[in-house]
Scaffold this active site. Structure first.
Site, PDB file in Angstrom:
ATOM      1  N   LEU A   1       1.929   6.500   7.221  1.00  0.00           N
ATOM      2  CA  LEU A   1       0.923   6.971   6.258  1.00  0.00           C
ATOM      3  C   LEU A   1      -0.445   6.480   6.691  1.00  0.00           C
ATOM      4  CD1 LEU A   1       3.354   7.782   4.472  1.00  0.00           C
ATOM      5  CD2 LEU A   1       1.816   7.392   2.552  1.00  0.00           C
TER       6      LEU A   1
ATOM      7  N   HIS B   1       0.870  -1.184   0.000  1.00  0.00           N
ATOM      8  CA  HIS B   1       0.000   0.000   0.000  1.00  0.00           C
ATOM      9  C   HIS B   1       0.904   1.230   0.000  1.00  0.00           C
ATOM     10  CE1 HIS B   1       1.052   0.180   4.224  1.00  0.00           C
ATOM     11  NE2 HIS B   1       0.555  -1.032   4.419  1.00  0.00           N
TER      12      HIS B   1
ATOM     13  N   GLY C   1       9.013   1.574   8.718  1.00  0.00           N
ATOM     14  CA  GLY C   1       7.937   2.501   9.071  1.00  0.00           C
ATOM     15  C   GLY C   1       7.793   2.669  10.581  1.00  0.00           C
TER      16      GLY C   1
ATOM     17  N   SER D   1      -1.555  -3.665   5.601  1.00  0.00           N
ATOM     18  CA  SER D   1      -2.031  -4.737   4.708  1.00  0.00           C
ATOM     19  C   SER D   1      -3.259  -5.393   5.319  1.00  0.00           C
ATOM     20  CB  SER D   1      -0.933  -5.786   4.518  1.00  0.00           C
ATOM     21  OG  SER D   1       0.246  -5.164   4.064  1.00  0.00           O
TER      22      SER D   1
ATOM     23  N   LYS E   1       5.105   3.115  11.816  1.00  0.00           N
ATOM     24  CA  LYS E   1       3.862   2.393  12.110  1.00  0.00           C
ATOM     25  C   LYS E   1       4.154   1.221  13.051  1.00  0.00           C
ATOM     26  CE  LYS E   1      -0.036   0.005  11.084  1.00  0.00           C
ATOM     27  NZ  LYS E   1       0.393  -1.345  11.132  1.00  0.00           N
ATOM     28  N   ASP E   2       5.263   0.507  12.757  1.00  0.00           N
ATOM     29  CA  ASP E   2       5.678  -0.602  13.617  1.00  0.00           C
ATOM     30  C   ASP E   2       6.771  -0.080  14.545  1.00  0.00           C
ATOM     31  OD1 ASP E   2       4.194  -3.049  12.410  1.00  0.00           O
ATOM     32  OD2 ASP E   2       4.936  -1.916  10.704  1.00  0.00           O
TER      33      ASP E   2
ATOM     34  N   GLY F   1       1.820   3.181   2.247  1.00  0.00           N
ATOM     35  CA  GLY F   1       2.799   3.224   3.347  1.00  0.00           C
ATOM     36  C   GLY F   1       4.108   2.563   2.918  1.00  0.00           C
ATOM     37  N   HIS F   2       3.995   1.376   2.315  1.00  0.00           N
ATOM     38  CA  HIS F   2       5.197   0.697   1.819  1.00  0.00           C
ATOM     39  C   HIS F   2       5.874   1.549   0.733  1.00  0.00           C
ATOM     40  CE1 HIS F   2       2.704  -2.984   2.941  1.00  0.00           C
ATOM     41  NE2 HIS F   2       3.795  -3.169   3.647  1.00  0.00           N
TER      42      HIS F   2
HETATM   43  P1  AMP Z   1       4.978  -5.087   6.485  1.00  0.00           P
HETATM   44  O1  AMP Z   1       4.816  -5.464   5.060  1.00  0.00           O
HETATM   45  O2  AMP Z   1       3.693  -4.883   7.218  1.00  0.00           O
HETATM   46  O3  AMP Z   1       5.957  -5.977   7.212  1.00  0.00           O
HETATM   47  O4  AMP Z   1       5.650  -3.658   6.481  1.00  0.00           O
HETATM   48  C1  AMP Z   1       6.852  -3.415   5.777  1.00  0.00           C
HETATM   49  C2  AMP Z   1       7.357  -2.052   6.180  1.00  0.00           C
HETATM   50  O5  AMP Z   1       6.400  -1.068   5.833  1.00  0.00           O
HETATM   51  C3  AMP Z   1       7.609  -1.934   7.693  1.00  0.00           C
HETATM   52  O6  AMP Z   1       8.805  -1.187   7.906  1.00  0.00           O
HETATM   53  C4  AMP Z   1       6.399  -1.181   8.150  1.00  0.00           C
HETATM   54  O7  AMP Z   1       6.615  -0.431   9.333  1.00  0.00           O
HETATM   55  C5  AMP Z   1       6.154  -0.262   6.963  1.00  0.00           C
HETATM   56  N1  AMP Z   1       4.781   0.227   6.986  1.00  0.00           N
HETATM   57  C6  AMP Z   1       3.655  -0.516   7.111  1.00  0.00           C
HETATM   58  N2  AMP Z   1       2.572   0.278   7.166  1.00  0.00           N
HETATM   59  C7  AMP Z   1       3.014   1.552   7.079  1.00  0.00           C
HETATM   60  C8  AMP Z   1       2.388   2.844   7.100  1.00  0.00           C
HETATM   61  N3  AMP Z   1       1.066   2.975   7.231  1.00  0.00           N
HETATM   62  N4  AMP Z   1       3.163   3.946   6.988  1.00  0.00           N
HETATM   63  C9  AMP Z   1       4.510   3.817   6.868  1.00  0.00           C
HETATM   64  N5  AMP Z   1       5.172   2.638   6.857  1.00  0.00           N
HETATM   65  C10 AMP Z   1       4.433   1.521   6.959  1.00  0.00           C
END
Ligand code: AMP
Length: 289
Positions: free
Chosen positions: A176, A32, A147, A186, A149-150, A34-35
């Site tokens: 984001l 999305h 992010g 996701s 976010k985490d 954010g990624h």
């Molecule tokens: P994930 O695929 O959920 O493991 O996330 C991959 C990366 O994207 C991690 O560093 C997350 O923190 C980042 N991420 C996920 N959601 C967001 C968001 N809403 N805004 C910014 N970064 C994000």
């Protein structure tokens, strides 16, 4: 962009770019905005960008959550092809390729993986550290983008990198949000339209509590946040903590807040069977915030 599935091919490609800045963005796919914001940050700051997509089984403490994790490889490839250049790499290994021959890293996390997400998802961060260490060994990034976010993951990756990859700079990127304030995730794809709209409550609740008065007690803030979430009927808070961004120690009283330290209110919320996390910086009267 080049799509590679073998560690050895990623390494061989990157070896051609000696002296260039390598940026790395690890993801679990179902991409999305954010990624994509992390990918853009890497593109702005680095010569070559490597994005990984790997749904990492070792970080799922709940097999059902792993099974139901959204996957959309064709759409992910399409989204990345609009951002990545010819020299950039999309790394999509399978589980055997990632973990074959692994020596489990001896990274000391102290309290960092015992609280909040670590408490409710035992073993989660050990799995995150394992996979990120393997990816860092392959990519050897100059900069890696994660992010906020985490938030807890970012803190733990900083601690890990300082022990295992001290030359890799860890960059935290802003959260984001969807137009209603819900942090992009996701997992949002698994929410009904109605609940996804109503989930603005999480953001609004954090925001309305994020500047406590000197007279507020931490317990009253926590109770107020949790009851605002729970009383909606659609959501159930699992925890809410206010922690500093280095040791993740819970703040026990407003007067304990130290100047120069950053504090974050961190929450996990169940929306039906979907578990959502979010956080926001809290500014206390003594902190610059
Ligand atoms: P994930 O695929 O959920 O493991 O996330 C991959 C990366 O994207 C991690 O560093 C997350 O923190 C980042 N991420 C996920 N959601 C967001 C968001 N809403 N805004 C910014 N970064 C994000």
């Amino acid at each position: 962009m080049r799509i590679l599935s073998k560690r050895i091919d990623v390494r061989a490609s990157l070896d051609k770019y000696k002296g260039m800045n390598i940026g790395f963005v690890p993801t679990m796919g179902a991409l999305h905005e954010g990624h994509l914001s992390l990918v853009r940050a890497s593109k702005e700051n680095c010569d070559i960008t490597v994005v990984s997509i790997f749904v990492n089984p070792t970080q799922f403490n709940n097999p059902d959550d792993l099974m139901r994790y959204p996957r959309n490889e064709a759409r992910d490839r399409e989204m990345l092809s609009n951002l990545l250049g010819d020299e950039d790499i999309l790394f999509m290994p399978d589980e055997k390729e990632v973990y074959e021959g692994e020596i489990i890293p001896d990274v000391s996390l102290g309290n960092l993986d015992q609280v909040m997400e670590g408490k409710f998802r035992p073993g989660h961060f050990r799995g995150v550290v394992r996979v990120v260490k393997i990816f860092f060994d392959v990519v050897k990034p100059d900069m890696a983008f994660f992010g906020q976010k985490d938030f807890q993951q970012l803190t733990i990756i900083r601690a890990m990198a300082s022990q295992t990859h001290p030359t890799t700079e860890i960059i935290g990127c802003p959260i984001l949000r969807e137009p209603n304030g819900l942090a992009m995730s996701s997992r949002n794809e698994r929410l009904s339209k109605d609940i996804r709209q109503k989930a603005s409550l999480i953001y609004e609740t954090l925001r309305s509590h994020s500047a406590p008065a000197i007279t507020d007690s931490i317990d009253s803030i926590k109770n107020s946040v949790i009851s605002a979430i729970d009383s909606s009927g659609d959501f159930k808070a699992e925890y809410f903590e206010i922690v500093d961004d280095v040791e993740l120690t819970s703040l026990m009283s407003v007067s304990e807040a130290l100047p120069g330290r950053n504090y974050y209110g961190c929450i996990a919320v169940y929306a039906g069977g979907v578990r959502l996390i979010d956080n926001m910086q809290f500014s206390f009267p003594v902190t610059k915030g």
